[in-house]
Design an enzyme around this catalytic site. Structure first.
Site, PDB file in Angstrom:
ATOM      1  N   HIS A  42      -7.111  -4.358  10.596  1.00  0.00           N
ATOM      2  CA  HIS A  42      -6.894  -4.264   9.216  1.00  0.00           C
ATOM      3  C   HIS A  42      -5.545  -4.586   8.607  1.00  0.00           C
ATOM      4  O   HIS A  42      -4.695  -4.896   9.387  1.00  0.00           O
ATOM      5  CB  HIS A  42      -6.593  -2.704   8.666  1.00  0.00           C
ATOM      6  CG  HIS A  42      -5.763  -1.747   8.919  1.00  0.00           C
ATOM      7  ND1 HIS A  42      -5.920  -0.552   9.915  1.00  0.00           N
ATOM      8  CD2 HIS A  42      -4.494  -1.893   8.730  1.00  0.00           C
ATOM      9  CE1 HIS A  42      -4.576  -0.161  10.116  1.00  0.00           C
ATOM     10  NE2 HIS A  42      -3.948  -0.657   9.271  1.00  0.00           N
ATOM     11  N   GLU A  94      -9.654  -1.559   5.644  1.00  0.00           N
ATOM     12  CA  GLU A  94     -10.266  -1.236   6.916  1.00  0.00           C
ATOM     13  C   GLU A  94     -11.544  -1.956   7.151  1.00  0.00           C
ATOM     14  O   GLU A  94     -12.210  -2.582   6.230  1.00  0.00           O
ATOM     15  CB  GLU A  94     -10.694   0.257   6.709  1.00  0.00           C
ATOM     16  CG  GLU A  94      -9.326   1.226   6.710  1.00  0.00           C
ATOM     17  CD  GLU A  94      -8.683   1.487   7.838  1.00  0.00           C
ATOM     18  OE1 GLU A  94      -8.835   0.415   9.087  1.00  0.00           O
ATOM     19  OE2 GLU A  94      -8.234   2.655   8.365  1.00  0.00           O
ATOM     20  N   ASN A 108      -7.114  -2.463  14.739  1.00  0.00           N
ATOM     21  CA  ASN A 108      -8.710  -2.653  14.292  1.00  0.00           C
ATOM     22  C   ASN A 108      -8.884  -3.883  13.189  1.00  0.00           C
ATOM     23  O   ASN A 108      -9.853  -4.245  12.767  1.00  0.00           O
ATOM     24  CB  ASN A 108      -9.272  -1.563  13.456  1.00  0.00           C
ATOM     25  CG  ASN A 108      -8.874  -1.098  12.496  1.00  0.00           C
ATOM     26  OD1 ASN A 108      -7.757  -1.581  11.953  1.00  0.00           O
ATOM     27  ND2 ASN A 108      -9.435  -0.058  11.942  1.00  0.00           N
ATOM     28  N   ASP A 147       0.802  -1.204  -0.085  1.00  0.00           N
ATOM     29  CA  ASP A 147      -0.005  -0.049   0.105  1.00  0.00           C
ATOM     30  C   ASP A 147       1.002   1.180   0.068  1.00  0.00           C
ATOM     31  O   ASP A 147       2.199   1.361  -0.037  1.00  0.00           O
ATOM     32  CB  ASP A 147      -1.166   0.130   1.278  1.00  0.00           C
ATOM     33  CG  ASP A 147      -0.168  -0.267   2.562  1.00  0.00           C
ATOM     34  OD1 ASP A 147       1.025  -0.344   2.533  1.00  0.00           O
ATOM     35  OD2 ASP A 147      -0.945  -0.555   3.430  1.00  0.00           O
TER      36      ASP A 147
END
Ligand code: GLP
Length: 241
Positions: free
Chosen positions: A138, A143, A136, A67
């Site tokens: 990810h 996400e 979280n 990414d």
């Protein structure tokens, strides 16, 4: 999915790097999927050490990173291209022309995403994919959501991720709100997946990934459907298992 727990993140990194070293010995032109963040750094230190000792030869290796932030120039101090150069590529015998990080400044981001996927497919697909994990759950910048996105795509970052990544920037306002990331399909297509996590603040995400429901709300949970996913964690990250 197999989970390996170590006393320290350095011990976990030593074990995780052996998967990459073995792959390069078997296939000198192996394709690695690489990751940024603080979690892979001990592993990159090990790769640099093994390269210097002659146990990892990157001369034919190719890499595709997960990414990049949208809007950051490749030489920006917080760009993932710069991170990869400084943390790994500048210190091993990899040909930079064989390293790929998605562009965060392409005029047409959708085309950039489609071209990125096409290039990975044309190269023959990823042999070993490295992942960290967000607090979280990810992976890359996938996400939590109500559905999984399979291809490389542009994402709006959640407040939790912006908060977590503010530590790398001067302040929260400087953190880009969007990123381009491989999708979970790219990650699931890799022949082997290696996920590294350390510290107590990853304990819930590791628990949800390993023991919770398989749900797009915890993107890493899809890794339970992968035939060869190896998770290397320190005791703190494993503390809720
Ligand atoms: C970013 C990256 C992820 C990484 C995550 C966790 O959001 N896009 O690939 O896994 O941060 O980073 P860290 O390892 O620093 O906790």
């Amino acid at each position: 999915m197999q989970v390996f727990v170590f006393k320290t993140k350095e011990e976990a990194a030593k074990a995780a790097v052996s998967v990459f070293a073995a792959e390069l010995m078997k296939k000198p032109n192996a394709i690695f999927g690489l990751a940024t963040g603080s979690s892979p750094i001990p592993l990159y230190h090990e790769m640099i050490k093994l390269n210097k000792e002659g146990a990892m030869d990157f001369s034919k290796c190719r890499s595709w990173n997960l990414d990049e932030y949208v809007g950051l120039q490749p030489d920006h101090v917080c760009s993932y291209r710069r991170f990869m150069n400084e943390e790994l590529f500048d210190h091993v015998n990899i040909d930079k022309a064989n390293t790929h990080v998605p562009s965060g400044i392409a005029a047409d981001m959708e085309k950039e995403a489609a071209d990125y996927d096409a290039a990975i497919a044309e190269a023959g697909g990823i042999d070993v994919q490295l992942l960290g994990i967000g607090r979280n759950g990810h992976i890359g910048f996938n996400e939590p959501d109500d559905h999984f996105t399979y291809e490389t795509h542009v994402i709006t970052l959640t407040d939790s991720t912006i908060d977590a990544n503010t530590r790398f920037f001067n302040n929260r306002d400087e953190v880009p709100r969007h990123a381009i990331s491989m999708g979970v399909g790219n990650i699931m297509k890799a022949k082997t997946v290696v996920l590294v996590a350390n510290g107590e603040d990853k304990a819930q995400a590791i628990y949800d990934t390993v023991k919770g429901d398989i749900t797009p709300n915890v993107p890493a949970s899809i890794l339970r459907c992968h035939p060869n996913c190896l998770i290397f964690v320190d005791e703190a990250a494993a503390s809720k298992l």
